[in-house]
Scaffold this motif. Structure first.
Motif, PDB file in Angstrom:
ATOM      1  N   GLY A  42      -3.903  -6.829   6.683  1.00 50.87           N
ATOM      2  CA  GLY A  42      -3.810  -6.662   5.236  1.00 50.87           C
ATOM      3  C   GLY A  42      -2.604  -5.874   4.770  1.00 50.87           C
ATOM      4  N   LYS A  43      -1.637  -5.629   5.654  1.00 44.87           N
ATOM      5  CA  LYS A  43      -0.478  -4.788   5.319  1.00 44.87           C
ATOM      6  C   LYS A  43       0.350  -5.399   4.187  1.00 44.87           C
ATOM      7  CE  LYS A  43       1.220  -5.061   9.462  1.00 44.87           C
ATOM      8  NZ  LYS A  43       0.197  -5.998   9.991  1.00 44.87           N
ATOM      9  N   SER A  44       0.769  -6.659   4.357  1.00 43.60           N
ATOM     10  CA  SER A  44       1.609  -7.304   3.343  1.00 43.60           C
ATOM     11  C   SER A  44       0.841  -7.511   2.041  1.00 43.60           C
ATOM     12  CB  SER A  44       2.138  -8.651   3.858  1.00 43.60           C
ATOM     13  OG  SER A  44       3.020  -8.459   4.946  1.00 43.60           O
ATOM     14  N   THR A  45      -0.441  -7.782   2.146  1.00 40.41           N
ATOM     15  CA  THR A  45      -1.267  -7.935   0.943  1.00 40.41           C
ATOM     16  C   THR A  45      -1.345  -6.617   0.189  1.00 40.41           C
ATOM     17  OG1 THR A  45      -2.579  -9.675   1.979  1.00 40.41           O
ATOM     18  CG2 THR A  45      -3.546  -8.568   0.084  1.00 40.41           C
ATOM     19  N   LEU A  46      -1.511  -5.522   0.906  1.00 39.53           N
ATOM     20  CA  LEU A  46      -1.548  -4.211   0.260  1.00 39.53           C
ATOM     21  C   LEU A  46      -0.216  -3.912  -0.411  1.00 39.53           C
ATOM     22  CD1 LEU A  46      -2.782  -1.497  -0.423  1.00 39.53           C
ATOM     23  CD2 LEU A  46      -2.264  -0.724   1.907  1.00 39.53           C
ATOM     24  N   LEU A  47       0.879  -4.217   0.253  1.00 40.29           N
ATOM     25  CA  LEU A  47       2.188  -3.964  -0.342  1.00 40.29           C
ATOM     26  C   LEU A  47       2.364  -4.779  -1.620  1.00 40.29           C
ATOM     27  CD1 LEU A  47       4.694  -2.225   0.756  1.00 40.29           C
ATOM     28  CD2 LEU A  47       5.794  -4.450   0.982  1.00 40.29           C
ATOM     29  N   ALA A  48       1.959  -6.059  -1.589  1.00 39.25           N
ATOM     30  CA  ALA A  48       2.077  -6.909  -2.776  1.00 39.25           C
ATOM     31  C   ALA A  48       1.210  -6.401  -3.912  1.00 39.25           C
ATOM     32  CB  ALA A  48       1.706  -8.347  -2.426  1.00 39.25           C
ATOM     33  N   ALA A  49       0.036  -5.878  -3.582  1.00 41.10           N
ATOM     34  CA  ALA A  49      -0.837  -5.328  -4.619  1.00 41.10           C
ATOM     35  C   ALA A  49      -0.242  -4.049  -5.196  1.00 41.10           C
ATOM     36  CB  ALA A  49      -2.224  -5.061  -4.047  1.00 41.10           C
ATOM     37  N   LEU A  50       0.361  -3.207  -4.343  1.00 36.04           N
ATOM     38  CA  LEU A  50       1.014  -1.999  -4.834  1.00 36.04           C
ATOM     39  C   LEU A  50       2.183  -2.333  -5.754  1.00 36.04           C
ATOM     40  CD1 LEU A  50       1.111   0.202  -1.599  1.00 36.04           C
ATOM     41  CD2 LEU A  50      -0.434   0.454  -3.550  1.00 36.04           C
ATOM     42  N   ALA A  51       2.839  -3.456  -5.496  1.00 35.95           N
ATOM     43  CA  ALA A  51       3.960  -3.888  -6.324  1.00 35.95           C
ATOM     44  C   ALA A  51       3.511  -4.537  -7.625  1.00 35.95           C
ATOM     45  CB  ALA A  51       4.829  -4.871  -5.541  1.00 35.95           C
ATOM     46  N   ALA A  52       2.198  -4.734  -7.786  1.00 35.46           N
ATOM     47  CA  ALA A  52       1.633  -5.454  -8.936  1.00 35.46           C
ATOM     48  C   ALA A  52       2.063  -6.908  -8.946  1.00 35.46           C
ATOM     49  CB  ALA A  52       2.000  -4.771 -10.255  1.00 35.46           C
ATOM     50  N   ASP A  53       2.389  -7.429  -7.763  1.00 32.03           N
ATOM     51  CA  ASP A  53       2.693  -8.854  -7.629  1.00 32.03           C
ATOM     52  C   ASP A  53       1.450  -9.664  -7.284  1.00 32.03           C
ATOM     53  OD1 ASP A  53       5.375  -8.556  -8.186  1.00 32.03           O
ATOM     54  OD2 ASP A  53       5.963  -8.299  -6.086  1.00 32.03           O
ATOM     55  N   LEU A  54       0.375  -8.969  -6.965  1.00 35.81           N
ATOM     56  CA  LEU A  54      -0.876  -9.613  -6.580  1.00 35.81           C
ATOM     57  C   LEU A  54      -2.017  -8.891  -7.284  1.00 35.81           C
ATOM     58  CD1 LEU A  54      -2.059 -11.803  -4.672  1.00 35.81           C
ATOM     59  CD2 LEU A  54      -2.267 -10.024  -2.928  1.00 35.81           C
ATOM     60  N   ALA A  55      -2.788  -9.632  -8.067  1.00 39.16           N
ATOM     61  CA  ALA A  55      -3.869  -9.017  -8.844  1.00 39.16           C
ATOM     62  C   ALA A  55      -5.063  -8.715  -7.945  1.00 39.16           C
ATOM     63  CB  ALA A  55      -4.289  -9.942  -9.978  1.00 39.16           C
ATOM     64  N   PRO A  56      -5.621  -7.519  -8.034  1.00 39.04           N
ATOM     65  CA  PRO A  56      -6.788  -7.192  -7.211  1.00 39.04           C
ATOM     66  C   PRO A  56      -8.062  -7.799  -7.778  1.00 39.04           C
ATOM     67  CG  PRO A  56      -6.216  -5.325  -8.593  1.00 39.04           C
ATOM     68  CD  PRO A  56      -5.153  -6.372  -8.826  1.00 39.04           C
ATOM     69  N   ALA A  57      -9.033  -8.022  -6.897  1.00 41.49           N
ATOM     70  CA  ALA A  57     -10.358  -8.454  -7.348  1.00 41.49           C
ATOM     71  C   ALA A  57     -11.092  -7.290  -7.992  1.00 41.49           C
ATOM     72  CB  ALA A  57     -11.148  -9.001  -6.166  1.00 41.49           C
ATOM     73  N   SER A  58     -10.833  -6.092  -7.504  1.00 35.85           N
ATOM     74  CA  SER A  58     -11.399  -4.883  -8.092  1.00 35.85           C
ATOM     75  C   SER A  58     -10.511  -3.716  -7.717  1.00 35.85           C
ATOM     76  CB  SER A  58     -12.833  -4.653  -7.605  1.00 35.85           C
ATOM     77  OG  SER A  58     -12.866  -4.499  -6.196  1.00 35.85           O
ATOM     78  N   GLY A  59     -10.696  -2.607  -8.431  1.00 33.63           N
ATOM     79  CA  GLY A  59      -9.856  -1.450  -8.200  1.00 33.63           C
ATOM     80  C   GLY A  59      -8.643  -1.461  -9.101  1.00 33.63           C
ATOM     81  N   GLU A  60      -7.771  -0.484  -8.902  1.00 33.73           N
ATOM     82  CA  GLU A  60      -6.628  -0.308  -9.797  1.00 33.73           C
ATOM     83  C   GLU A  60      -5.417   0.187  -9.032  1.00 33.73           C
ATOM     84  OE1 GLU A  60      -6.266   1.638 -14.156  1.00 33.73           O
ATOM     85  OE2 GLU A  60      -6.560   3.120 -12.566  1.00 33.73           O
ATOM     86  N   VAL A  61      -4.245  -0.245  -9.499  1.00 36.74           N
ATOM     87  CA  VAL A  61      -2.967   0.282  -9.021  1.00 36.74           C
ATOM     88  C   VAL A  61      -2.288   0.975 -10.190  1.00 36.74           C
ATOM     89  CG1 VAL A  61      -0.658  -0.303  -8.180  1.00 36.74           C
ATOM     90  CG2 VAL A  61      -2.659  -1.448  -7.221  1.00 36.74           C
ATOM     91  N   ARG A  62      -1.827   2.194  -9.951  1.00 36.37           N
ATOM     92  CA  ARG A  62      -1.090   2.944 -10.959  1.00 36.37           C
ATOM     93  C   ARG A  62       0.327   3.191 -10.458  1.00 36.37           C
ATOM     94  NH1 ARG A  62      -4.388   5.206 -14.835  1.00 36.37           N
ATOM     95  NH2 ARG A  62      -2.820   6.786 -15.357  1.00 36.37           N
TER      96      ARG A  62
ATOM     97  N   GLY B   2      -0.472  -1.862  11.627  1.00 36.71           N
ATOM     98  CA  GLY B   2      -1.712  -2.525  12.004  1.00 36.71           C
ATOM     99  C   GLY B   2      -1.412  -3.903  12.542  1.00 36.71           C
ATOM    100  N   PRO B   3      -2.393  -4.549  13.152  1.00 37.75           N
ATOM    101  CA  PRO B   3      -2.169  -5.870  13.749  1.00 37.75           C
ATOM    102  C   PRO B   3      -1.982  -6.950  12.696  1.00 37.75           C
ATOM    103  CG  PRO B   3      -4.491  -5.298  13.832  1.00 37.75           C
ATOM    104  CD  PRO B   3      -3.778  -4.075  13.321  1.00 37.75           C
ATOM    105  N   ASN B   4      -1.582  -8.129  13.151  1.00 36.97           N
ATOM    106  CA  ASN B   4      -1.465  -9.273  12.254  1.00 36.97           C
ATOM    107  C   ASN B   4      -2.800  -9.539  11.566  1.00 36.97           C
ATOM    108  OD1 ASN B   4       1.175  -9.682  13.108  1.00 36.97           O
ATOM    109  ND2 ASN B   4       0.589 -11.135  14.706  1.00 36.97           N
ATOM    110  N   GLY B   5      -2.724  -9.793  10.254  1.00 35.53           N
ATOM    111  CA  GLY B   5      -3.945 -10.096   9.511  1.00 35.53           C
ATOM    112  C   GLY B   5      -4.722  -8.890   9.050  1.00 35.53           C
TER     113      GLY B   5
END
Length: 279
Positions: free
Chosen positions: A63-83, A58-61
């Protein structure tokens, strides 16, 4: 010197069990992330399975890197869950999480001039004190050979070129031998040969049963090597599926705001993506 508490914590970590092919390695459900006042991810659902390569494009901005960080549990989500490995990511301790997923950030920064081999060996830290600690030397050697950094094993990391540093950082991730690899733009600083090398490594790890999630800007690499591609647009997944299905000129032109042509490679049939240029 480690305390008795440290030693006890090391020995009581739950080691990862073998993952059955096709089973979920990481799952995001209804994942939303805010950074400051900005909604970066909005209700994202994504699962990466053992034995597959999933490309985030996807283009810059988007959310690719943010999604990867959330999948790694390095970034806490505002809502939802990572397993991860069947449990909420928050249920794992940090040492247990490090046994289950390895993360390659966009840039590798070290403050001290560690030799290359020592940097790669850092990837083995999660296994310290476990029954697999005796694999350290073999894991480090194999990772360095795979990424073609063995010949400068004794050089200080700080003396390397950007591309060499990127390959050493990948070697550290490989040495970790976690069943889930999360890679953020691993080809950005690399020449043509080493871009192909990195994606071949991703395919090899998937063939060995690992799950690989990789952020890529090169749509050609994603089309050639990924089992599935998630096309992100404005914090959502616009399309998810095999590249030959989701990489259409209409979708990519809309997402990237750049007209493109998509046609099959004459020998392999892999989608080729070419910008439409003015003559």
């Amino acid at each position: 010197m480690r305390t008795l508490r440290d030693l006890f914590a090391v020995r009581t970590r739950e080691l990862p069990s073998p993952v059955a092919p096709g089973s979920p390695a990481v799952e995001a459900a209804g994942l939303s992330v805010r950074l400051g006042q900005r909604q970066v991810l909005d209700s994202v659902d994504l699962t990466a399975h053992a034995g597959e390569v999933v490309a985030l494009v996807g283009p810059n901005g988007a959310g690719k890197s943010t999604l990867l960080a959330a999948l790694a549990a390095d970034l806490a989500p505002a809502s939802g869950e990572v397993r991860i490995d069947g449990r909420p990511a928050t249920a794992w301790s940090a040492p247990e999480l490090a046994l289950r997923r390895s993360v390659l950030p966009q840039s590798a920064v070290l403050s001290f001039p560690f030799p290359v081999e020592d940097v790669v060996r850092m990837g083995r830290a999660p296994w310290t004190g476990t029954e697999r600690e005796d694999e350290d030397d073999a894991a480090v050697a194999a990772a360095m050979e795979a990424t073609e950094v063995t010949r400068f094993a004794d050089r200080p990391f700080s003396a390397l070129s950007g591309g060499e540093k990127a390959r050493v950082a990948l070697a550290r991730v490989l040495a970790q031998r976690a069943p889930l690899m999360l890679l953020d733009e691993p080809t950005a600083a690399l020449d043509l040969r080493h871009q192909e090398l990195v994606l071949r490594i991703c395919r090899e790890r998937a063939a060995a049963g690992d799950a690989v999630v990789v952020v890529l800007h090169d749509l050609g690499l994603a089309a050639a090597y990924a089992d599935r591609a998630a096309v992100l647009h404005d914090g959502r997944i616009a399309e998810l599926g095999p590249p030959e299905t989701v990489f259409s000129g209409e979708l990519l032109g809309e997402v990237y705001r750049q007209p493109v042509e998509v046609f099959p490679h004459p020998r392999t049939g892999t989608p080729l993506i070419v910008p439409v240029r003015q003559n």
